[in-house]
Design a protein around this motif. Structure first.
Motif, PDB file in Angstrom:
ATOM      1  N   UNK A  52      -7.673  50.345   5.054  1.00 55.50           N
ATOM      2  CA  UNK A  52      -8.930  50.220   5.787  1.00 55.50           C
ATOM      3  C   UNK A  52      -9.559  51.593   6.001  1.00 55.50           C
ATOM      4  N   UNK A  53      -8.729  52.559   6.348  1.00 59.66           N
ATOM      5  CA  UNK A  53      -9.233  53.911   6.612  1.00 59.66           C
ATOM      6  C   UNK A  53      -9.817  54.557   5.350  1.00 59.66           C
ATOM      7  N   UNK A  54      -9.098  54.469   4.243  1.00 55.58           N
ATOM      8  CA  UNK A  54      -9.549  55.185   3.037  1.00 55.58           C
ATOM      9  C   UNK A  54     -10.669  54.465   2.295  1.00 55.58           C
ATOM     10  N   UNK A  55     -10.790  53.141   2.484  1.00 60.75           N
ATOM     11  CA  UNK A  55     -11.857  52.413   1.784  1.00 60.75           C
ATOM     12  C   UNK A  55     -13.079  52.168   2.654  1.00 60.75           C
ATOM     13  N   UNK A  56     -12.906  52.268   3.971  1.00 57.71           N
ATOM     14  CA  UNK A  56     -14.015  51.961   4.880  1.00 57.71           C
ATOM     15  C   UNK A  56     -14.227  50.476   5.090  1.00 57.71           C
ATOM     16  N   UNK A  57     -13.280  49.671   4.630  1.00 62.61           N
ATOM     17  CA  UNK A  57     -13.364  48.223   4.799  1.00 62.61           C
ATOM     18  C   UNK A  57     -12.713  47.872   6.137  1.00 62.61           C
ATOM     19  N   UNK A  58     -13.345  47.032   6.954  1.00 61.55           N
ATOM     20  CA  UNK A  58     -12.746  46.660   8.238  1.00 61.55           C
ATOM     21  C   UNK A  58     -11.343  46.064   8.061  1.00 61.55           C
ATOM     22  N   UNK A  59     -10.442  46.399   8.990  1.00 59.33           N
ATOM     23  CA  UNK A  59      -9.051  45.957   8.900  1.00 59.33           C
ATOM     24  C   UNK A  59      -8.888  44.444   8.747  1.00 59.33           C
ATOM     25  N   UNK A  60      -9.594  43.610   9.517  1.00 57.02           N
ATOM     26  CA  UNK A  60      -9.437  42.157   9.307  1.00 57.02           C
ATOM     27  C   UNK A  60      -9.815  41.728   7.884  1.00 57.02           C
ATOM     28  N   UNK A  61     -10.841  42.340   7.327  1.00 57.79           N
ATOM     29  CA  UNK A  61     -11.257  42.028   5.951  1.00 57.79           C
ATOM     30  C   UNK A  61     -10.187  42.478   4.967  1.00 57.79           C
ATOM     31  N   UNK A  62      -9.606  43.650   5.203  1.00 58.58           N
ATOM     32  CA  UNK A  62      -8.522  44.145   4.341  1.00 58.58           C
ATOM     33  C   UNK A  62      -7.391  43.120   4.316  1.00 58.58           C
ATOM     34  N   UNK A  63      -7.001  42.620   5.487  1.00 57.15           N
ATOM     35  CA  UNK A  63      -5.924  41.629   5.536  1.00 57.15           C
ATOM     36  C   UNK A  63      -6.288  40.353   4.776  1.00 57.15           C
ATOM     37  N   UNK A  64      -7.520  39.882   4.912  1.00 54.36           N
ATOM     38  CA  UNK A  64      -7.946  38.677   4.186  1.00 54.36           C
ATOM     39  C   UNK A  64      -7.909  38.905   2.678  1.00 54.36           C
ATOM     40  N   UNK A  65      -8.410  40.043   2.243  1.00 58.13           N
ATOM     41  CA  UNK A  65      -8.421  40.342   0.806  1.00 58.13           C
ATOM     42  C   UNK A  65      -7.000  40.521   0.275  1.00 58.13           C
ATOM     43  N   UNK A  66      -6.138  41.199   1.037  1.00 56.86           N
ATOM     44  CA  UNK A  66      -4.751  41.390   0.607  1.00 56.86           C
ATOM     45  C   UNK A  66      -4.024  40.046   0.505  1.00 56.86           C
ATOM     46  N   UNK A  67      -4.299  39.153   1.447  1.00 52.89           N
ATOM     47  CA  UNK A  67      -3.674  37.823   1.398  1.00 52.89           C
ATOM     48  C   UNK A  67      -4.077  37.103   0.115  1.00 52.89           C
ATOM     49  N   UNK A  68      -5.349  37.184  -0.231  1.00 52.90           N
ATOM     50  CA  UNK A  68      -5.827  36.534  -1.452  1.00 52.90           C
ATOM     51  C   UNK A  68      -5.244  37.196  -2.692  1.00 52.90           C
ATOM     52  N   UNK A  69      -5.266  38.529  -2.734  1.00 50.74           N
ATOM     53  CA  UNK A  69      -4.704  39.249  -3.886  1.00 50.74           C
ATOM     54  C   UNK A  69      -3.213  38.980  -4.029  1.00 50.74           C
ATOM     55  N   UNK A  70      -2.524  38.850  -2.924  1.00 46.38           N
ATOM     56  CA  UNK A  70      -1.095  38.538  -2.935  1.00 46.38           C
ATOM     57  C   UNK A  70      -0.864  37.112  -3.442  1.00 46.38           C
ATOM     58  N   UNK A  71      -1.641  36.170  -2.944  1.00 47.15           N
ATOM     59  CA  UNK A  71      -1.520  34.777  -3.374  1.00 47.15           C
ATOM     60  C   UNK A  71      -1.738  34.639  -4.885  1.00 47.15           C
ATOM     61  N   UNK A  72      -2.653  35.432  -5.424  1.00 45.79           N
ATOM     62  CA  UNK A  72      -2.975  35.371  -6.854  1.00 45.79           C
ATOM     63  C   UNK A  72      -2.021  36.203  -7.718  1.00 45.79           C
ATOM     64  N   UNK A  73      -1.078  36.903  -7.080  1.00 46.45           N
ATOM     65  CA  UNK A  73      -0.062  37.649  -7.830  1.00 46.45           C
ATOM     66  C   UNK A  73      -0.405  39.080  -8.166  1.00 46.45           C
TER      67      UNK A  73
END
Length: 92
Positions: A52-73
């Protein structure tokens, strides 16, 4: 209804009927997910908070995106850190 007005035939935004170039339609969530992938590639294992810090993406959004990227492998979680999967599910 039968008009192709403004139809873009190419990925670069070129309208084949007039030959003009318009701004492409971009999907913000895809851009943010790719920023996370790039950051994980550069950093290796990294926490969501650091992403979140290095990309400037809000932490809750980072978690949502990581969950999706993780689910997709694409992403693996190792303890508190996230990293790109060793065997990315890319077409060959």
């Amino acid at each position: 209804m039968g008009s192709d007005h403004g139809h873009k035939d190419s990925a670069d935004g070129t309208d084949s009927s007039s030959g003009t170039t318009t701004a492409p339609t971009l999907i913000g969530s895809v851009q943010r997910a790719l920023r996370l992938v790039e950051a994980m590639h550069a950093e290796g294992g990294v926490t969501a908070k650091r992403l979140a810090r290095i990309t400037g993406i809000p932490l809750p959004t980072v978690y949502h995106l990581l969950r999706t990227l993780s689910h997709e492998g694409y992403v693996r979680r190792e303890g508190g850190a996230f990293r790109l999967a060793d065997d990315l599910p890319l077409a060959s």
